[in-house]
Design an enzyme around this catalytic site. Structure first.
Site, mmCIF file in Angstrom:
data_model
loop_
_atom_site.group_PDB
_atom_site.id
_atom_site.type_symbol
_atom_site.label_atom_id
_atom_site.label_comp_id
_atom_site.label_asym_id
_atom_site.label_seq_id
_atom_site.Cartn_x
_atom_site.Cartn_y
_atom_site.Cartn_z
ATOM 1 N N PHE A 69 42.713 51.393 42.439
ATOM 2 C CA PHE A 69 41.604 50.697 42.839
ATOM 3 C C PHE A 69 41.779 49.333 41.874
ATOM 4 O O PHE A 69 41.284 48.253 42.298
ATOM 5 C CB PHE A 69 40.313 51.177 42.905
ATOM 6 N N LYS A 70 42.395 49.224 40.740
ATOM 7 C CA LYS A 70 42.377 48.331 39.818
ATOM 8 C C LYS A 70 43.177 47.263 40.423
ATOM 9 O O LYS A 70 42.831 46.100 39.933
ATOM 10 C CB LYS A 70 43.391 48.909 38.605
ATOM 11 N N ASP A 71 44.128 47.456 41.471
ATOM 12 C CA ASP A 71 44.478 46.103 42.119
ATOM 13 C C ASP A 71 43.533 45.134 42.553
ATOM 14 O O ASP A 71 43.712 44.029 42.904
ATOM 15 C CB ASP A 71 45.347 46.673 43.429
#
Ligand SMILES: *Cc1c(COP(=O)(O)O)cnc(C)c1O
Length: 467
Positions: A111-113
């Site tokens: 999810f960091k993207d």
């Protein structure tokens, strides 16, 4: 929109300043001076927007006039164009009232993207406009590093230095960082754990006199406000998909640094109909002990199957505590000071406020494996260990209401083959765009857990600022 520090020790700042600075000069974290709030009718009117247009609705009040609307729009569209699913954040139903929100369709499969694709472009835009260059220095427990490198590698305005704990990130995670060979990309394996890496980065930021005079550091770790801001969006998109904003939705959030669940908390405060917010932890359970027993004390770090949550002290929790202490920076500073030495608790009234907002559960490695195996047998769906923890915590904490429980699926299972295999499942293949990852040449430098070693490496390798 103006931003203030949680320690109240520095003047208010603009979005652009907050973007570049990361940590506030007084050691606190930046928070908006006041939150925008949306009428429910307004939120409901967004139900048919694309993910990108919804993102613009949610973040525009936070960006204000610092970035003109057409440029912001381009940044948001470019950021999510690189995702491998047309829905950007698809919501998958497992059972009645049980959903997973797949947040791993970005370039580095976590999810960091969602935040770092945007942050890289925001930084590039602002730095270009100002004719500035910076050195990005960040610590990663595994997923932030590759997402940050992926978000920044094409920027001529930055050099990026990422510290990861030696031998404590999975092979796929490490290779996603060390096989990117841009001349502005530097990976450092630190002989220590993630908290050591985080400490080194904090110390380097606090005293930047080791750098050449015209050079400064920028932060992309989870304390950067812009990351929190981008993570609010998928709470909105989930609620709109499930109920069009007409009734409440609960979320269970695999939690490490408290960035993702804090974004959910803000979304709720801004008017999004959220019922429960479940803080799901692994055996590194300080937040679970605090929420369930009013015991805020760091214990020893345990290595688990969910390394991205192997964190002793969650840096973003300070932002929530700031609200809990009625936004009194002095009280907060005092609490943070005392938290360095021993057991802490808050008043009964404050603790009840915490419990009204958050539920929590801590999930062991064994239980994580059981959940992975159960979900695979029932749905032929492979969960990554962090997601499995979220799912289990969501089930345990569900308050019996009718709201659907959405677990944030924070990473693709291929990043955590060890846990998947321990659960008796075959690790999946790498998706097409990462097909030959295991054959690519790696490049990184191992350093002792020592501030001078890190400072020295940065100074020796800086490309940009020395010119
Ligand atoms: C970073 C990360 C988390 C923890 O998120 P926080 O915002 O730090 O609480 C959970 N799962 C995965 C896969 C991650 O990469």
């Amino acid at each position: 929109m103006k931003y203030q520090s949680t320690r109240n020790g520095c003047p208010e700042q603009s979005f652009e300043q907050v973007l570049l600075e990361g940590l506030a000069p007084d050691g606190g974290l930046f928070v908006p001076v006041s939150l925008p709030s949306f009428e429910i009718e307004e939120i409901q009117s967004w139900a048919d927007l694309s993910y990108q247009d919804l993102a613009l609705k949610v973040i525009t009040p936070f960006v204000g006039s610092d970035i003109p609307a057409p440029e912001l729009r381009t940044i948001i569209y470019d950021s999510y164009d690189g995702f491998y699913h047309s829905d950007v954040a698809p919501l998958i139903m497992l059972d009645e009232n049980e959903y997973v929100l797949e947040l791993f369709h970005g370039p580095t499969l976590a999810f960091k993207d969602f935040a770092l694709q945007v942050l890289g472009r925001l930084l590039d835009y602002v730095l270009k406009k100002n004719g500035q260059r910076v050195a990005i220095l960040g610590a990663t427990s595994g997923d932030t590093g590759s997402a940050a490198i992926e978000g920044c590698r094409h920027s001529d305005q930055v050099d990026i230095f990422i510290l990861h704990p030696l031998n404590r990130v999975s092979e796929v995670q490490r290779r996603q960082m060390t096989t990117v060979h841009g001349e502005n990309v530097f990976n450092l394996a630190v002989e220590g754990n993630f908290d050591d890496c985080q400490r080194l980065v904090k110390a380097a930021f606090n005293d930047q006199s080791f750098l050449p005079t015209q050079c400064r550091l920028a932060a992309v770790n989870s304390i950067n406000w812009a990351r929190i801001m981008m993570q609010m969006v998928y709470y909105f998109s989930s609620v709109l998909k499930l109920t069009r904003g007409k009734s409440k939705v609960s979320f269970s959030v695999p939690t490490g640094n408290f960035g993702d669940v804090y974004a959910g908390y803000l979304a709720k405060k801004m008017g999004l109909p959220i019922d429960q917010l479940v803080v799901a932890t692994n055996s590194n359970d300080i937040l679970h002990r605090f929420i369930s027993k009013n015991d805020y004390s760091a214990s020893k770090l345990k290595k688990t199957f969910s390394p991205s949550m192997d964190i002793l002290v969650s840096s973003n929790f300070e932002r929530y505590l700031f609200d809990l202490f009625d936004r009194d920076g002095d009280v907060l500073s005092d609490f943070m000071q005392r938290s360095l030495s021993g057991k802490l608790s808050v008043s009964e009234r404050q603790w009840q406020t915490v419990r009204a907002m958050f539920s929590s559960a801590s999930v062991t490695d064994d239980q994580t494996c059981r959940v992975i195996s159960e979900i695979f047998k029932r749905h032929e769906m492979l969960l990554d260990p962090h997601t499995a923890i979220g799912l289990d915590a969501g089930r345990r904490c569900h308050n019996g209401s009718n709201s659907p429980m959405v677990t944030l699926a924070t990473a693709h299972p291929v990043k955590f083959g060890e846990a998947v295999e321990a659960a008796g499942q075959k690790a999946p293949d790498l998706p097409g765009h990462l097909g030959n990852l295991l054959e690519r040449e790696e490049r990184y430098q191992t350093l002792p857990n020592d501030l001078y070693a890190v400072q020295d490496f940065v100074v020796q390798n800086l490309r940009l600022c020395s010119k």
